[in-house]
Design a protein around this motif. Structure first.
Motif, PDB file in Angstrom:
ATOM      1  N   SER A  25       1.937  21.779  21.732  1.00  0.00           N
ATOM      2  CA  SER A  25       1.221  21.087  22.806  1.00  0.00           C
ATOM      3  C   SER A  25       0.283  20.040  22.222  1.00  0.00           C
ATOM      4  O   SER A  25       0.345  18.859  22.571  1.00  0.00           O
ATOM      5  CB  SER A  25       0.446  22.098  23.656  1.00  0.00           C
ATOM      6  OG  SER A  25       1.315  23.047  24.245  1.00  0.00           O
ATOM      7  N   GLN A  79      -0.298  17.383  28.364  1.00  0.00           N
ATOM      8  CA  GLN A  79       0.500  18.153  27.404  1.00  0.00           C
ATOM      9  C   GLN A  79       0.781  19.575  27.882  1.00  0.00           C
ATOM     10  O   GLN A  79       1.382  20.371  27.149  1.00  0.00           O
ATOM     11  CB  GLN A  79      -0.208  18.203  26.052  1.00  0.00           C
ATOM     12  CG  GLN A  79      -1.549  18.919  26.050  1.00  0.00           C
ATOM     13  CD  GLN A  79      -2.330  18.667  24.769  1.00  0.00           C
ATOM     14  OE1 GLN A  79      -2.309  17.566  24.210  1.00  0.00           O
ATOM     15  NE2 GLN A  79      -3.006  19.680  24.268  1.00  0.00           N
ATOM     16  N   SER A  80       0.374  19.899  29.098  1.00  0.00           N
ATOM     17  CA  SER A  80       0.557  21.242  29.637  1.00  0.00           C
ATOM     18  C   SER A  80       1.870  21.346  30.402  1.00  0.00           C
ATOM     19  O   SER A  80       2.214  20.470  31.191  1.00  0.00           O
ATOM     20  CB  SER A  80      -0.605  21.593  30.574  1.00  0.00           C
ATOM     21  OG  SER A  80      -1.839  21.587  29.883  1.00  0.00           O
ATOM     22  N   ILE A  81       2.582  22.444  30.177  1.00  0.00           N
ATOM     23  CA  ILE A  81       3.810  22.698  30.916  1.00  0.00           C
ATOM     24  C   ILE A  81       3.503  23.584  32.115  1.00  0.00           C
ATOM     25  O   ILE A  81       2.469  24.263  32.166  1.00  0.00           O
ATOM     26  CB  ILE A  81       4.896  23.336  30.035  1.00  0.00           C
ATOM     27  CG1 ILE A  81       4.412  24.660  29.425  1.00  0.00           C
ATOM     28  CG2 ILE A  81       5.308  22.367  28.930  1.00  0.00           C
ATOM     29  CD1 ILE A  81       5.466  25.383  28.587  1.00  0.00           C
ATOM     30  N   PRO A  87      -0.644  20.686  36.227  1.00  0.00           N
ATOM     31  CA  PRO A  87      -1.086  19.870  35.096  1.00  0.00           C
ATOM     32  C   PRO A  87      -1.728  18.546  35.504  1.00  0.00           C
ATOM     33  O   PRO A  87      -2.653  18.068  34.839  1.00  0.00           O
ATOM     34  CB  PRO A  87       0.210  19.638  34.308  1.00  0.00           C
ATOM     35  CG  PRO A  87       1.071  20.812  34.643  1.00  0.00           C
ATOM     36  CD  PRO A  87       0.762  21.111  36.080  1.00  0.00           C
ATOM     37  N   ALA A 120       3.966  16.754  27.411  1.00  0.00           N
ATOM     38  CA  ALA A 120       4.664  17.958  27.853  1.00  0.00           C
ATOM     39  C   ALA A 120       6.176  17.892  27.639  1.00  0.00           C
ATOM     40  O   ALA A 120       6.801  18.902  27.307  1.00  0.00           O
ATOM     41  CB  ALA A 120       4.351  18.220  29.327  1.00  0.00           C
TER      42      ALA A 120
END
Length: 289
Positions: A217, A258-260, A249, A223
């Protein structure tokens, strides 16, 4: 004239306690019912920041259902801008502890300074030392005097030897439970947030007995690239992953790009399981052969 060995001797290695030369067998770090470094793959996941009680408990339940082994979440956030969200502090740690009670997931969270270390240790199962604090030697020595497992992230521009020397500070204070985390280094490349140095995985495995996990991440900052680099990390031999996941996100207070999502995490966990089984089968086949 005798040919000199290309391998370094024990006397030449400055990180005596972290070196595989002095500790040939891999270290296995136990965190509640988990064993990190025993050949399995441990996945830690959660939001960059704990934003509210409902948010962290909700995401923890979704991630636990999808197969996560640990919950990550920041209560103290070192941010580049003093005007950015800095975290909820002890309140955030209390919310993390509630999420652990709701799901059974052990928790890892970053500690930024000595002043909050003892308080944080009352709530969390593993102390994270972030990239910006990798060479905060006073903090390293302080966590070395605790009994908590420590997740030591690589500094933004640190060499592998500098990283191992930071681990040495913790080990030399009596705490053997150190896990290294490759989270990308700063290079000239701008297409991604950092350059994820997967070379570090086999290099660490050769030089040190400490477990190593990978953070795709922060390593990519985007992401859409997290899955590919997660799979590459497992193929390289990493002992685990630490991933940022968030219900929404686009509205995250930090690092949403960058978060899934939970559904993306669930698919990734399936893919990791398939790849892990294939890698173990291949290694066993090589050993038998």
């Amino acid at each position: 004239m005798a040919v000199m060995s290309r391998e370094r001797t024990t006397k030449q290695v400055p990180y005596k306690l972290a070196s595989r030369l002095n500790h040939p067998e891999p270290t296995v770090v136990s965190i509640r019912n988990l064993r990190i470094g025993d050949g399995s793959v441990t996945v830690m996941s959660g939001p960059c920041s704990v934003e509210s009680r409902d948010q962290i408990i909700e995401i923890a339940r979704e991630l636990q259902k999808a197969g996560s082994h640990m919950l990550r979440g920041g209560a103290f956030k070192p941010r580049s801008s003093p005007y950015s969200f800095q975290g909820l502090g002890e309140t955030g740690l209390k919310f993390l502890a509630e999420a652990r009670e709701a799901t059974g997931l052990p928790i890892v969270s970053e500690v930024m300074d000595i002043e909050n270390l003892a308080m944080a240790c009352e709530y969390i199962d593993m102390v994270q030392i972030g990239a910006r604090n990798m060479q905060n030697y006073s903090l390293l020595k302080a966590v070395g005097r605790t009994t908590k497992p420590v997740l030591l992230k690589r500094g933004l521009s640190a060499t592998i030897e500098e990283w191992l020397m930071s681990a040495e500070y913790i080990l030399s204070e009596g705490n053997p439970n150190v896990i290294l985390c490759e989270r990308g280094i700063r290079t000239f490349e701008t297409a991604t947030r950092n350059t994820l140095d997967l070379n570090a995985v086999p290099v660490i495995k050769h030089l040190s007995h400490l477990p190593i996990i990978v953070d795709p991440s922060h390593g990519t900052g985007i992401a859409r690239y997290v899955r590919a680099m997660s799979m590459a990390a497992i193929a390289a031999g990493a002992d685990g992953l630490i991933l940022e996941a968030h219900q929404s996100p686009e509205s995250a207070l930090s690092d949403g790009q960058q978060s899934i999502t939970p559904s993306e995490f669930a698919q990734l966990m399936h893919d990791v399981e398939v790849l892990t089984t294939a890698c173990q089968t291949q290694r066993e086949g090589v050993t038998i052969g």
